[in-house]
Scaffold this active site. Structure first.
Site, PDB file in Angstrom:
ATOM      1  N   HIS A  52       0.836  -1.223   0.000  1.00 15.51           N
ATOM      2  CA  HIS A  52       0.000   0.000   0.000  1.00 15.51           C
ATOM      3  C   HIS A  52       0.865   1.265   0.000  1.00 15.51           C
ATOM      4  CE1 HIS A  52      -3.870  -2.121   0.873  1.00 15.51           C
ATOM      5  NE2 HIS A  52      -3.066  -2.983   1.450  1.00 15.51           N
ATOM      6  N   ASN A 125     -10.286  -2.976   2.569  1.00 11.72           N
ATOM      7  CA  ASN A 125      -9.998  -2.964   1.137  1.00 11.72           C
ATOM      8  C   ASN A 125     -11.293  -2.764   0.361  1.00 11.72           C
ATOM      9  OD1 ASN A 125      -7.209  -3.393   1.239  1.00 11.72           O
ATOM     10  ND2 ASN A 125      -7.383  -5.622   1.077  1.00 11.72           N
ATOM     11  N   TYR A 339       0.882  -4.311  12.169  1.00 13.02           N
ATOM     12  CA  TYR A 339       0.755  -2.871  11.883  1.00 13.02           C
ATOM     13  C   TYR A 339       1.525  -2.009  12.868  1.00 13.02           C
ATOM     14  CZ  TYR A 339      -2.632  -3.963   8.283  1.00 13.02           C
ATOM     15  OH  TYR A 339      -3.215  -4.443   7.147  1.00 13.02           O
TER      16      TYR A 339
END
Ligand code: HDD
Length: 666
Positions: A52, A125, A339
């Site tokens: 991304h 998404n 993350y």
């Protein structure tokens, strides 16, 4: 104008010349202003996101429709009409930061809600399923999808051996493959795509009752995609196509909007549903469990600075708020780990949440301190607890009521590296997706698979993919085999469990069945020459405006043209820089005495030919016919080409976005 200064505020007298001895002598190390400027420049880059990397963000707000206190205690969902600030970042997955926007790829749809009880990140998404079931395979998936490690190409493309080698060895990815080979992977705009939280999460109410929840974003603008040949052209003509689109829409006050909906279900539903609700390669069809709208999101402000906001925003699936909890989906569990880790690598300090874009808007108090770039530190004496300092001196304490509380689910079992057998069906929903598409969309899927596999040089990989397609749908497998010139079909892959053929069509899965009912927010490209008829130009511009659509003027050259009534019209583009692919519909209005010159231009002929080839609606006048002839269009134009004299009918036709009958006729 304010004075130019150094970082520490000293005014600079000369920013054109570094300090040196004599006119042609060496530069002095004492030139702090010069050193500081270069030092900072040399450190401007931070590592791009490992996936991304290419993305674009915008600010806005979320508005709750009604209180959901019966199902969740999340503060954001308690009061009808309450607005919560959001920041959204849309992205592609595989390409590097500078790659083109119209890659065939999943789009990231990450939303940060700055709620009164902390930041909630819904990191989703535009596709509701994922390639893999267990996060341990994520590095392999991403390595296989990105550039091959020796050659470092291809950029932002899955059309290469490594990707399809991996995919063809991972039957669990087949449902996702159907989605990325569909037009979902080439959206016309971020504004025209759906978003999904993908995993099952949990909603928990104040009584501690938990239910599963899946999140859906639906664009109020309706769904729309480009076709593959357009994507290839757009990437050349305007690699920033999606960025420019969002920027232009928001800057012109045409704020895009999405409705947030939820599928809420209890353990009993999960038990009886035919697939495991913890498996991220499965959906729950909307026809089985309807999506309940719970609020809307409006994007109405672009960042002041791309780097500070869009590049430095740090999303984490782990950022949940009281009233929302995780499920045991093994993909989500792995994401929660990843993350936080990646933000430290990218932003370089455990204090990345001190950056304004990441900081909560609600008050926050904790005893974390120090580290690089610490902006918020505990005040006073207390930097630990328990402490006996009392009152304001003692600092924050845990809350007795509310707060983040894990749903008390009980688990038992042996410690083992296993995959639940309830995750074993890899083909049934892939088939369901395929049969839920219109014939037009099915053809696009077959074409996309053929294109991608045509770039795969290893024949065994092509055959392995066909062996999976045979478990999905014979028509699809046959169309792809034909496209690839494969005469002998391989045997179907051996499935872990027999694929089901009884799942019904789900009309919600088709883009074309769920298109917009208006042409608002779309763009018409109007090709003009000197002397173009002012009345037709004005009629189309007015009709487009009334619909909420935009018109851009294109000439043979840049500058302006003088219309038939003497009006001077400023042009937005010259035809060489504006292929028809960047527009939703076109109007071709040359004057009779200029059309020959226009028809001699390859770019103008291409403009007409691709309008036809991409099934676009076109308004045209009599003079344009000469251009059409030179461009190789048939003499008998079809219902997609409409006389410019009837602007209202032209705009009404444009609401269908494309004249698909032409594809069917071909
Ligand atoms: Fe991820 C970024 C969405 C699986 C690890 N992911 C990232 C972004 C989105 C998603 C939208 C960009 C956020 C932004 O704009 O900054 N990812 C998903 C979805 C997944 C998914 C919907 C499956 C349902 N991701 C996934 C797995 C892992 C990661 C299984 C690892 C175990 N994703 C990351 C990451 C990234 C990331 C490496 C890169 C940059 C970042 O996090 O901030 O940690």
């Amino acid at each position: 104008m304010p004075p130019l200064t150094t970082q520490v505020g000293a005014p600079i007298s000369d920013d054109q010349n570094s300090l040196r001895i004599g006119r042609r002598g060496p530069t002095l190390i004492e030139d702090q202003a010069f050193r500081e400027k270069l030092f900072h420049f040399d450190h401007e880059r931070i590592p791009e996101r490992v996936v991304h990397a290419r993305g674009y963000g915008a600010h806005g707000y979320f508005e709750t429709y009604e209180s959901l206190s019966d199902i969740t205690s999340a503060d954001i969902f308690q009061r009808a009409g309450e607005k919560t600030e959001v920041f959204v970042r849309f992205s592609t997955v595989a390409g590097n930061k500078g790659s083109m926007d119209l890659a065939r790829d999943v789009r990231g749809f990450a939303v940060k809600f700055y709620t009164n009880e902390g930041n909630w990140d819904l990191v989703g998404n535009n596709i509701p399923v994922f390639f893999i079931q267990d996060a341990i395979k994520f590095p392999d998936l991403v390595h296989a999808a990105k550039q091959e490690p020796d050659s470092d190409f291809p950029q932002a493309q899955t059309a290469h051996d490594n990707f399809w080698d991996f995919i063809s060895l991972m039957p669990e990815s087949m449902h996702m493959i159907m989605w990325i080979m569909s037009d979902r992977a080439i959206p016309r705009s971020f504004r025209f795509m759906q978003g999904f939280g993908v995993h099952s999460f949990r909603f928990v109410n104040a009584r501690g009752e938990a239910r599963f929840v899946k999140f859906h974003w639906k664009p109020k603008q309706g769904m729309q995609s480009v076709i593959w040949d357009e994507a290839l052209r757009i990437n050349g003509a305007d690699p920033d196509f999606h960025r420019r689109d969002l920027w232009t829409a928001i800057q012109s006050g045409d704020y895009p909007e999405w409705e947030l909906g939820v599928q809420v279900f209890d353990d009993a539903f999960a038990e009886q549903f035919e697939f495991d609700v913890l498996d991220a390669t499965k959906i729950i069809p909307e026809e089985i469990l309807p999506v309940r709208p719970i609020g809307r999101m409006v994007l109405n402000r672009m960042p002041d600075n791309f780097f500070a906001e869009t590049e430095q925003v740090a999303f984490q699936t782990g950022n949940i708020v009281p009233g929302i909890d995780f499920s045991e989906d093994p993909l989500l569990q792995g994401r929660n780990f990843s993350y936080l880790d990646t933000q430290l690598k990218r932003l370089g300090s455990p204090n990345f949440n001190h950056l304004p874009i990441n900081a909560p808007r609600c008050p926050f108090h904790h005893f974390q301190q120090d580290g690089h770039m610490a902006m918020h530190n505990p005040r006073g004496r207390a930097n630990y607890e328990p402490n006996s300092w009392g009152g304001a001196q003692g600092g924050p304490r845990e809350v007795a009521q509310g707060g983040i509380r894990a749903v008390p689910v009980s688990y038992s079992g042996e410690k083992a590296r296993v995959r639940s057998e309830t995750f074993a069906d890899h083909y049934s929903q892939a088939r369901q997706f395929y049969i839920s598409q219109t014939a037009i969309e099915q053809k696009h899927m077959a074409d996309a698979l053929t294109f991608e596999l045509s770039k795969v040089k290893t024949k065994a990989i092509r055959l392995r993919m066909l062996s999976h397609l045979l478990n999905i749908h014979d028509d699809l497998a046959e169309a792809v085999a034909q496209g690839l010139g494969i005469k002998e079909m391989p045997a179907p892959a051996t499935p872990a469990v027999p694929p089901r053929t009884d799942l019904p069509e789900s009309p919600a899965l088709s883009i074309l069945n769920n298109g917009p009912d208006s042409f608002a927010g779309r763009k018409i490209g109007m090709l003009l020459t000197e002397g173009a008829d002012a009345v037709s130009v004005k009629a189309i511009v007015d009709a487009a405006k009334a619909e909420g659509a935009m018109v851009q003027f294109i000439g043979p050259l840049a500058g302006s043209v003088t219309l038939s009534d003497g009006t001077e019209l400023e042009l937005d583009e010259m035809v060489e820089g504006a292929p028809s692919a960047i527009f939703d519909a076109v109007a071709i209005l040359p004057s009779a005495n200029q059309v020959e010159m226009l028809a001699a231009m390859p770019a103008a002929r291409d403009f007409a030919a691709t309008t036809w080839a991409h099934y676009k609606f076109a308004a045209y006048n009599d003079a344009a016919k000469m251009l059409f002839m030179k461009a190789g269009l048939p003499e008998d134009l079809d219902g997609g080409f409409l006389p410019a004299s009837d602007a209202a009918s032209f705009i009404a036709a444009c609401r269908n976005l494309r004249f698909w009958e032409r594809q069917n006729a071909a």
